[in-house]
Every structure is written in C-alpha cells, then in structure tokens.
Write an enzyme that holds these catalytic residues in place. Structure first.
Site, PDB file in Angstrom:
ATOM      1  N   GLN A 127       0.798  -1.188   0.013  1.00 35.96           N
ATOM      2  CA  GLN A 127       0.131   0.145  -0.047  1.00 35.96           C
ATOM      3  C   GLN A 127       0.740   1.351   0.007  1.00 35.96           C
ATOM      4  OE1 GLN A 127      -1.544   0.752   3.815  1.00 35.96           O
ATOM      5  NE2 GLN A 127      -3.133   2.082   3.115  1.00 35.96           N
ATOM      6  N   SER A 130       1.243   6.593   2.421  1.00 40.98           N
ATOM      7  CA  SER A 130       1.826   7.773   3.180  1.00 40.98           C
ATOM      8  C   SER A 130       3.280   7.860   2.601  1.00 40.98           C
ATOM      9  CB  SER A 130       2.404   6.645   4.562  1.00 40.98           C
ATOM     10  OG  SER A 130       1.330   6.348   5.341  1.00 40.98           O
ATOM     11  N   SER A 162       4.644  -1.386   4.168  1.00 36.21           N
ATOM     12  CA  SER A 162       4.864  -2.790   4.493  1.00 36.21           C
ATOM     13  C   SER A 162       5.154  -3.706   3.117  1.00 36.21           C
ATOM     14  CB  SER A 162       3.805  -3.140   5.493  1.00 36.21           C
ATOM     15  OG  SER A 162       3.463  -2.251   6.593  1.00 36.21           O
ATOM     16  N   GLU A 245      -9.484  -1.657   5.534  1.00 42.01           N
ATOM     17  CA  GLU A 245      -8.281  -2.033   6.503  1.00 42.01           C
ATOM     18  C   GLU A 245      -8.598  -2.223   8.008  1.00 42.01           C
ATOM     19  OE1 GLU A 245      -5.392   1.272   7.032  1.00 42.01           O
ATOM     20  OE2 GLU A 245      -3.943   0.060   7.241  1.00 42.01           O
ATOM     21  N   GLU A 369      -3.838   9.239  18.373  1.00 43.19           N
ATOM     22  CA  GLU A 369      -4.474  10.582  18.426  1.00 43.19           C
ATOM     23  C   GLU A 369      -5.593  10.746  17.376  1.00 43.19           C
ATOM     24  OE1 GLU A 369      -1.332  10.197  18.583  1.00 43.19           O
ATOM     25  OE2 GLU A 369      -0.778  10.613  20.567  1.00 43.19           O
TER      26      GLU A 369
HETATM   27  C1  LIG Z   1       4.519  -0.653  11.509  1.00 45.20           C
HETATM   28  C2  LIG Z   1       3.912   0.406  10.293  1.00 45.20           C
HETATM   29  C3  LIG Z   1       3.612   0.205   9.168  1.00 45.20           C
HETATM   30  C4  LIG Z   1       2.915   1.048   8.333  1.00 45.20           C
HETATM   31  N1  LIG Z   1       2.532   0.559   6.926  1.00 45.20           N
HETATM   32  C5  LIG Z   1       2.304   1.466   6.084  1.00 45.20           C
HETATM   33  C6  LIG Z   1       1.798   0.884   4.675  1.00 45.20           C
HETATM   34  O1  LIG Z   1       1.763  -0.331   4.518  1.00 45.20           O
HETATM   35  N2  LIG Z   1       1.533   1.927   3.859  1.00 45.20           N
HETATM   36  C7  LIG Z   1       1.275   3.113   4.134  1.00 45.20           C
HETATM   37  O2  LIG Z   1       0.937   3.785   3.328  1.00 45.20           O
HETATM   38  N3  LIG Z   1       1.627   3.771   5.383  1.00 45.20           N
HETATM   39  C8  LIG Z   1       2.066   2.620   6.442  1.00 45.20           C
HETATM   40  N4  LIG Z   1       2.374   3.253   7.588  1.00 45.20           N
HETATM   41  C9  LIG Z   1       2.461   4.618   7.685  1.00 45.20           C
HETATM   42  C10 LIG Z   1       1.336   4.962   9.023  1.00 45.20           C
HETATM   43  O3  LIG Z   1       0.014   4.857   8.210  1.00 45.20           O
HETATM   44  C11 LIG Z   1       1.811   6.553   9.376  1.00 45.20           C
HETATM   45  O4  LIG Z   1       2.983   6.401  10.002  1.00 45.20           O
HETATM   46  C12 LIG Z   1       0.644   7.136  10.028  1.00 45.20           C
HETATM   47  O5  LIG Z   1      -0.591   7.454   9.277  1.00 45.20           O
HETATM   48  C13 LIG Z   1       1.082   8.403  10.852  1.00 45.20           C
HETATM   49  O6  LIG Z   1       1.575   9.315   9.855  1.00 45.20           O
HETATM   50  P1  LIG Z   1       2.996   9.963   9.898  1.00 45.20           P
HETATM   51  O7  LIG Z   1       3.890   8.957  10.493  1.00 45.20           O
HETATM   52  O8  LIG Z   1       3.231  10.822   8.748  1.00 45.20           O
HETATM   53  O9  LIG Z   1       3.038  10.721  11.311  1.00 45.20           O
HETATM   54  P2  LIG Z   1       1.994  12.466  11.378  1.00 45.20           P
HETATM   55  O10 LIG Z   1       0.849  12.310  10.764  1.00 45.20           O
HETATM   56  O11 LIG Z   1       3.000  13.362  10.931  1.00 45.20           O
HETATM   57  O12 LIG Z   1       1.596  12.478  12.671  1.00 45.20           O
HETATM   58  C14 LIG Z   1       2.738  12.869  13.916  1.00 45.20           C
HETATM   59  C15 LIG Z   1       2.072  13.263  15.156  1.00 45.20           C
HETATM   60  O13 LIG Z   1       1.271  14.084  15.140  1.00 45.20           O
HETATM   61  C16 LIG Z   1      -0.098  13.590  15.606  1.00 45.20           C
HETATM   62  N5  LIG Z   1      -0.969  14.053  14.773  1.00 45.20           N
HETATM   63  C17 LIG Z   1      -1.177  14.338  13.489  1.00 45.20           C
HETATM   64  N6  LIG Z   1      -2.329  14.976  13.221  1.00 45.20           N
HETATM   65  C18 LIG Z   1      -2.900  15.138  14.016  1.00 45.20           C
HETATM   66  C19 LIG Z   1      -4.217  15.604  14.545  1.00 45.20           C
HETATM   67  N7  LIG Z   1      -5.299  16.048  13.623  1.00 45.20           N
HETATM   68  N8  LIG Z   1      -4.777  15.584  15.916  1.00 45.20           N
HETATM   69  C20 LIG Z   1      -4.073  15.235  16.926  1.00 45.20           C
HETATM   70  N9  LIG Z   1      -2.585  14.715  16.734  1.00 45.20           N
HETATM   71  C21 LIG Z   1      -2.100  14.735  15.304  1.00 45.20           C
HETATM   72  C22 LIG Z   1       0.056  11.935  15.330  1.00 45.20           C
HETATM   73  O14 LIG Z   1      -0.924  11.246  15.977  1.00 45.20           O
HETATM   74  C23 LIG Z   1       1.407  11.627  15.836  1.00 45.20           C
HETATM   75  O15 LIG Z   1       1.662  11.542  16.929  1.00 45.20           O
HETATM   76  C24 LIG Z   1       2.856   2.355   8.594  1.00 45.20           C
HETATM   77  C25 LIG Z   1       3.208   2.654  10.076  1.00 45.20           C
HETATM   78  C26 LIG Z   1       3.898   1.859  10.676  1.00 45.20           C
HETATM   79  C27 LIG Z   1       4.436   2.153  12.164  1.00 45.20           C
END
Ligand SMILES: Cc1cc2nc3c(=O)[nH]c(=O)nc-3n(C[C@H](O)[C@H](O)[C@H](O)COP(=O)(O)OP(=O)(O)OC[C@H]3O[C@@H](n4cnc5c(N)ncnc54)[C@H](O)[C@@H]3O)c2cc1C
Length: 386
Positions: A127, A130, A162, A245, A369
């Site tokens: 997928q 991100s 992933s 999902e 969050e």
């Molecule tokens: C093990 C693992 C597997 C994954 N697999 C995939 C995959 O296969 N495909 C894929 O596309 N993605 C994947 N992801 C990515 C995952 O979907 C993102 O990491 C997740 O959506 C958070 O986005 P970010 O890391 O950009 O954090 P950000 O969105 O930048 O968030 C940073 C912090 O800010 C907080 N925050 C952000 N917006 C808000 C809000 N509106 N209100 C309150 N708090 C907020 C968040 O909770 C977090 O603590 C994976 C992640 C992990 C850890």
C-alpha cells in the site's frame, strides 16, 4: 445479540480447528509475526495451503473465487488462526485491501487480472499511501501522476510501505491534477513494482528487522488501464481501502491480544508476580473481555450494514495500547532477563520482540490521536477538531 455460534458457524469452526491441527507445520506454530511474516518459502506454502483449503477471501463473492461467507465466518477464521498461533496468509494487503478495493471499483479486466492471484498468494501487494509529508493527513499526498497519451508518468516518494520489498503490485495514491488541493485531483493507480524507475529501500526498525520500506518513483510509466476508479476520484477509492483496513481487523487484533494475555498469565505463573503485578494482569484480562464484546458489537453492525462502523477505531486504539502495556508488564516479570536478546533470552526472546514491535502499533493504521479524534467526532458527536 446471541454471542454463540449458529450450528453452521459451529461446524465451520470445528472443521477449521481440525484442519489447522492437521495442516499447520510445527515450525510455523507459535509464529511471532514481525519480519518472520514473509521470511522463507514455508510462509508462502502455508498461504497456498490456506487458499487451497478455501480459507483465503472467505467473505469475497464466489464469482471472484471467494467463499461468499458472512463476516462472522471471517471473524471465526481470525479467532482460530490466532488461537493456533498460525501465521497469516502472506497477502495481508492483497486480501484485506487490494482485493476489496478492486471488487468495489475495478474494471472487469482488473478483476480478471488480479483477484485470483491475490487469493493464491502468487502475487503480493503493498500500500503506497503515506509520504514524508502525508501520513495522518493523507489528503496532503504530493506524488505526481502526469497523463501523457495512454499512460501516467509517476514521480515522487512513498514511505513506511509494508511488504514493498516483496511486492509485485502497489496500491498507489497520486496527485494527477498539479493545481489541486486536498481531496480533489487525486488518482488511484495500480503499479507494477517491477516497472523501470521503481526503487524500494527497506527501513530498519528498532526490532532490527525491516518490515517496511521507502519507495521512490522516477518517471514510472503506468498504463491508463491501471487507474482504479475515476481519474481525479482517487480519494473515494482510498476511503474504500481504509474502510476495509479496519473492517474485520478488530477481530484479528482481539484474538491476538487474547493469545498475548494468555502467554502473560503463563509467564506470571512461571516466574512469579507481586501483588501489584497480579492486579495489573487481572486488569488486562478484564479490559480484554470489554474489547471482545466491542468486537462482537462491531461485527453485528458490519453484518447488518455491510459497512464497518466507528467501533473499528475503538478496537484498534484499545488493542494497540493494551498490547504495549502487556509488553511492559512482561518485561517487568522477566526482571534482569529482560535485558537479554534473541536466542539468549527466555522464551526465545518473544517478549523482547513484542515490546519493541508493539511501539509501532499506536502509529500504523491510524495513530492513537487520530483514532481518538474519530471516536470523539463520530461516536460522541463532539465538535470537529479543525
Ligand atoms: C509498522 C507500520 C507499518 C506501516 N505500513 C504502512 C503501509 O503499508 N502503507 C502506508 O501507506 N503507510 C504505512 N504506515 C504509515 C502510517 O500509516 C503512518 O505512519 C501514520 O498514518 C502516521 O503518519 P505519520 O507517520 O506521517 O505521522 P504524522 O501524521 O506526521 O503524525 C505525527 C504526530 O502528530 C499527531 N497528529 C497528526 N495529526 C493530528 C491531529 N489532527 N490531531 C491530533 N494529533 C495529530 C499524530 O498522532 C502523531 O503523534 C505504517 C506505519 C507503521 C508504524
């Protein structure tokens, strides 16, 4: 709501239990997940065995090679798989996200090309949603898709994908209208991971494993027939993927948590626990019962409406936080032995791995969050945060 299996469901459960007892190779029993999910030929063979026994795509329509079963059968399947500590079918993303999205929005040619190969694990999917600047706020995606005659030319970067290092195909959310903002102007593409210009770089996690990856796209050509849904209508298609999902995920998570709580109790019996630790373990068991009933509630809503409700967010949130607490408790029980790693550690390092891997649980598939925002807005009817 009757929480007992119907006679047909009970028969299905008993047959599945017998099949698992007879068919699950000993080497795969007690499978701990992590990168072991895709290591070695044995997991691929196991996925094929699940398919041949009719357990892949249980809820998919029969015309597409699925089982045509109600969601309760999928819930039973997930429960029994977790109890047997059997590894999942290798095509986690294909079965749970790509298949249902193609069934909902795909052309007949896309269905014929992809669905049966997803079921048999002959083709693995990842997928690509991100990006470095788009995670919780998926509508900020910047990876561009420029239409040139009969193909899109894709440039950009995805992250945390992933399975990308073993994937044959990618579900890619792109911005096809460079002047557009947020939910408009997005196009959902099916991308062949072997196309020229696709580069996958595995990312090492704190477990030492690499389960997810960066994907770089440099002038990657994608034929227009690989658009899923409408050009510019990618957001609606992406929502279908995300809905699936979290659809029956809650059941899988609750069943996995039940296994972890059971192991924690065994650990406490084995190593001893203080009164405070016993109290904490009992509290985890009680939380688990609450979670199970929320999972049943979510399942009955899904079976009535066909659409997963916001309970999925409650389950994911509670499971991820409980799973982290279990890991911490286990390491406390292990005391000094908690410092040992892998083969030197008691129980083969199961709890050390659990503790490190569970940190990602509150980030993947929606951070805590974001899930609390969903519960506040869609369950409690509180005003939107922004
Ligand atoms: C093990 C693992 C597997 C994954 N697999 C995939 C995959 O296969 N495909 C894929 O596309 N993605 C994947 N992801 C990515 C995952 O979907 C993102 O990491 C997740 O959506 C958070 O986005 P970010 O890391 O950009 O954090 P950000 O969105 O930048 O968030 C940073 C912090 O800010 C907080 N925050 C952000 N917006 C808000 C809000 N509106 N209100 C309150 N708090 C907020 C968040 O909770 C977090 O603590 C994976 C992640 C992990 C850890």
């Amino acid at each position: 709501m009757d929480l007992r299996d119907t006679p047909d469901e009970a028969r299905f459960r008993a047959e599945l239990r017998d099949w698992l007892a007879a068919s699950l190779p000993d080497g795969l029993r007690g499978h701990r997940g992590g990168a072991a999910r895709f290591e070695g030929e044995a997991v691929r063979e196991w996925s094929r065995a699940l398919y041949e026994a009719g357990y892949a795509g249980l809820t998919w329509p029969k015309e597409y090679g699925g089982g045509g079963c109600p969601y309760s059968y999928q819930a039973i399947f997930l429960e029994e798989m977790a109890r047997a500590e059997a590894p999942h079918h290798l095509g986690v993303i294909g079965l749970g996200m790509a298949g249902p999205t193609i069934i909902a929005h795909g052309s007949e040619a896309q269905k014929a090309r992809h669905l049966s190969r997803i079921l048999s694990a002959d083709e693995i999917w990842c997928q690509g949603f991100s990006e470095p600047g788009a995670g919780s706020d998926l509508s900020a995606v910047r990876t561009s898709a420029r239409l040139e005659a009969d193909r899109f030319v894709v440039d950009g970067q995805k992250v945390w994908s992933s399975f990308a290092h073993i994937a044959d195909w990618c579900l890619l959310l792109t911005r096809s209208d460079p002047g557009s903002e947020r939910h408009a102007g997005l196009t959902y593409l099916i991308v062949d991971m072997r196309s020229p210009g696709v580069e996958v770089r595995p990312l090492r996690q704190m477990t030492g494993e690499a389960e997810f990856n960066e994907i770089f796209f440099s002038a990657v050509e994608v034929p227009v027939e690989n658009v899923l849904g409408e050009v510019g209508g990618g957001w609606q298609v992406a929502m279908t993927t995300l809905l699936h999902e979290r659809g029956t995920l809650g059941f899988a998570l609750t069943a996995a948590l039940e296994v972890a709580v059971r192991k924690l109790i065994e650990l406490a019996q084995d190593r001893g626990a203080t009164a405070t630790q016993r109290d904490a373990i009992a509290r985890e068991w009680i939380e688990l019962q609450g979670l199970r009933f929320t999972a049943y509630r979510s399942l009955s809503a899904l079976m009535k409406t066909g659409v997963p409700g916001p309970e999925g967010s409650i389950l994911k949130l509670q499971w991820s936080e409980a799973n982290q607490r279990l890991g911490k408790l286990a390491l406390e029980l292990l005391a000094q032995d908690a410092q040992l790693l892998a083969d030197n550690a008691p129980y083969g390092g199961y709890w050390q791995h659990h503790q490190l891997r569970s940190r990602g649980n509150t980030i993947e598939a929606g951070t805590s969050e974001i899930l609390r925002n969903i519960v506040a807005e869609r369950v409690l009817g509180l005003p939107r945060s922004r």
